[in-house]
Write an enzyme that holds these catalytic residues in place. Structure first.
Site, PDB file in Angstrom:
ATOM      1  N   ASP A   1       0.703  -1.530   0.497  1.00 54.81           N
ATOM      2  CA  ASP A   1      -0.226   0.077  -0.145  1.00 54.81           C
ATOM      3  C   ASP A   1       1.232   1.168   0.081  1.00 54.81           C
ATOM      4  OD1 ASP A   1      -1.942   1.994   0.667  1.00 54.81           O
ATOM      5  OD2 ASP A   1      -3.093   0.559   1.817  1.00 54.81           O
TER       6      ASP A   1
ATOM      7  N   CYS B   1      -6.818   4.526  -2.474  1.00 58.51           N
ATOM      8  CA  CYS B   1      -6.620   2.739  -1.866  1.00 58.51           C
ATOM      9  C   CYS B   1      -8.557   1.722  -2.590  1.00 58.51           C
ATOM     10  CB  CYS B   1      -6.537   3.076  -0.317  1.00 58.51           C
ATOM     11  SG  CYS B   1      -4.994   3.353   0.330  1.00 58.51           S
TER      12      CYS B   1
ATOM     13  N   HIS C   1     -10.651  -2.262   1.906  1.00 55.40           N
ATOM     14  CA  HIS C   1     -11.135  -0.591   1.799  1.00 55.40           C
ATOM     15  C   HIS C   1     -12.437  -0.926   0.727  1.00 55.40           C
ATOM     16  CE1 HIS C   1     -10.830   3.223   2.016  1.00 55.40           C
ATOM     17  NE2 HIS C   1      -9.314   3.028   2.293  1.00 55.40           N
TER      18      HIS C   1
ATOM     19  N   ASP D   1      -0.620  -0.604  -4.464  1.00 55.62           N
ATOM     20  CA  ASP D   1      -1.907   0.104  -5.266  1.00 55.62           C
ATOM     21  C   ASP D   1      -1.650   1.372  -6.215  1.00 55.62           C
ATOM     22  OD1 ASP D   1      -1.120   1.425  -3.144  1.00 55.62           O
ATOM     23  OD2 ASP D   1      -3.305   0.995  -1.877  1.00 55.62           O
TER      24      ASP D   1
END
Length: 480
Positions: free
Chosen positions: A12, A52, A104, A286
């Site tokens: 991430d 995200c 998420h 991401d």
């Protein structure tokens, strides 16, 4: 012929430029660098919407944000509009699917992250086909103690005993042991939370910080001391934050070093379990991070620091070990490309391109370089986590250029990424590039038209698509 397993690992906020194999001398990523030598490098991979939740929605549906409806963080994807997601196809193809880490796509209350009403995704359609092992949380970014936990099939919080990325890797290894003992093929997705902020010393083990004691970090070459006027509140920097940037960068690199350690552990176990040569193994991220570049922090923008991500794939005997391709790979292309490589059907509603023919080397496959797209459509549909107008943009990225346009004032930007890798010089008003700019704009608009993207304001989606912060698309506005 035995079906290949799929092991999909994604970080991430790890940007392409912060890995050793991409030329960053400060990075401590020997395990990722080793995997690069043993895998195939899609070196022009971009995050089509570098935030995200939009990224994850596109990854699992194969659709652009304007079709998933995940236009900001902090809203909930409606599974009723996405019947053939990645895990659905895997399940139908005889695979057991498992998921570990940040999800998420469930939270519906900004800031109330730790309430199970927002962090626990109940079994059923909201898991988008992941009906097997599902160790998850919606999102959080503190990796120790009471803030680091996950759920299984109840709202009960299970706390990580140790540093969360280490614990999640332990969980992935345990699942690989279980899955490899079964007779059916499997797909395991591991969504690690680092190196996402907060970048404070308390959020990373000290031994990784110590690796950078003698490293001198500098501000980005394209750093600007004033905020980008197009930045939302998540992208702006106050004076204290600007003073803290170099400390943030140090922690970011320490987190990345720990991420690398866990990638190494995972690869060693994959080899020990004899999965290395009969699995598609993938490592990516991401989106990236700016750290003051162009007067911005965070992501949600078309600049290279935000959109360009590492994308390494190993598929023994099919993808060239140590090879590379500069094909323009977008987030929406990941699902159709991998499904095709696994000889599984690509859903008709997928909007991404199947790029397997451009990169595979096996009998019957097209030669590398075939069927390549002209570019990648990237988009920002508003502020990062609230419905707020004024920050919308679209961009078209080719192997050499990035063309972008803001909705608010129709301003245009054009960068030559090969000759100006820090995107310092905007060529949009240079007469010498007028024809090129026109061509890139036409290509971008044509792609937008093909997916029904009419370049709306952020709040248009709130008024037309959402109810109680959950995507509720009406027939009149449905674009699928």
């Amino acid at each position: 012929m035995q079906k290949p397993n799929l092991i999909y690992v994604f970080a991430d906020q790890l940007r392409y430029s912060s890995c050793g194999y991409t030329g960053d001398a400060a990075a401590k990523t020997p395990c990722i660098d080793r995997f690069r030598r043993e895998s195939f490098d899609l070196c022009n991979a971009v995050s089509g919407h570098p935030v995200c939740a939009p990224y994850r929605a596109s990854l699992f549906t194969g659709k652009y944000t304007t079709s998933t409806g995940m236009v900001i963080n902090e809203i909930r994807l409606n599974p009723g509009h996405h019947k053939h997601c990645f895990a659905h196809i895997l399940n139908e193809g005889g695979y057991e699917s498992a998921y570990i880490g940040k999800w998420h796509m469930w939270a519906a209350q900004l800031g109330n992250h730790y309430d199970p009403a927002n962090s626990f995704v109940p079994p059923g359609p909201d898991r988008l086909g992941f009906d097997g092992y599902f160790a998850h949380y919606n999102f959080h970014h503190n990796y120790y103690g009471a803030a680091a936990y996950y759920h299984l099939d109840t709202p009960k919080k299970i706390y990580a005993k140790g540093y969360e990325p280490d614990v999640q890797t332990d969980m992935a290894i345990a699942q690989l042991e279980r899955l490899s003992a079964a007779k059916k093929p499997f797909a395991l997705f591991l969504s690690l939370g680092t190196p996402h902020d907060p970048w404070v010393h308390e959020n990373v083990p000290g031994k990784y910080l110590e690796l950078f004691n003698n490293i001198v970090f500098n501000l980005p070459k394209n750093y600007l001391p004033q905020n980008d006027p197009y930045a939302d509140n998540w992208a702006k920097l106050n004076e204290k934050e600007r003073r803290d940037l170099l400390s943030w960068i140090r922690v970011y690199y320490a987190m990345t070093a720990n991420l690398d350690y866990n990638i190494g552990r995972l690869m060693d176990e994959i080899k020990r379990l004899k999965l290395y040569d009969n699995s598609i193994i993938l490592f990516t991220s991401d989106h990236g991070e700016l750290f003051g570049a162009h007067g911005r922090r965070a992501k949600n923008i078309f600049y290279e620091e935000a959109v360009r991500v590492p994308f390494l794939v190993r598929y023994n005997g099919v993808l060239e070990e140590g090879g590379a391709s500069d094909v323009c790979l977008n987030t929406v292309d990941i699902m159709p490309t991998l499904l095709s490589m696994m000889d599984l059907p690509v859903p008709a509603e997928s909007e991404g391109a199947d790029l397997s023919g451009a990169i595979m080397r096996k009998p019957g496959a097209a030669a590398p370089g075939a069927a390549e797209p002209d570019g990648a459509l990237m988009m920002g549909t508003g502020a990062t986590a609230i419905f707020e107008d004024g920050y919308e943009w679209r961009a078209w990225r080719t192997k050499q250029y990035t063309y972008a346009q803001y909705l608010s004032d129709k301003s245009e930007l054009l960068f030559d990424n090969k000759n100006d890798p820090y995107q310092i010089k905007n060529l949009a008003n240079d007469p010498a590039f007028a024809r090129l700019k026109t061509g890139l704009r036409k290509a971008m608009l044509a792609k937008m038209e093909s997916i029904g993207d009419t370049f709306e304001t952020c709040c248009w989606y709130e008024k037309n698509w959402t109810k109680d912060r959950i995507i509720e698309r009406t027939a009149a506005n449905d674009r699928e």
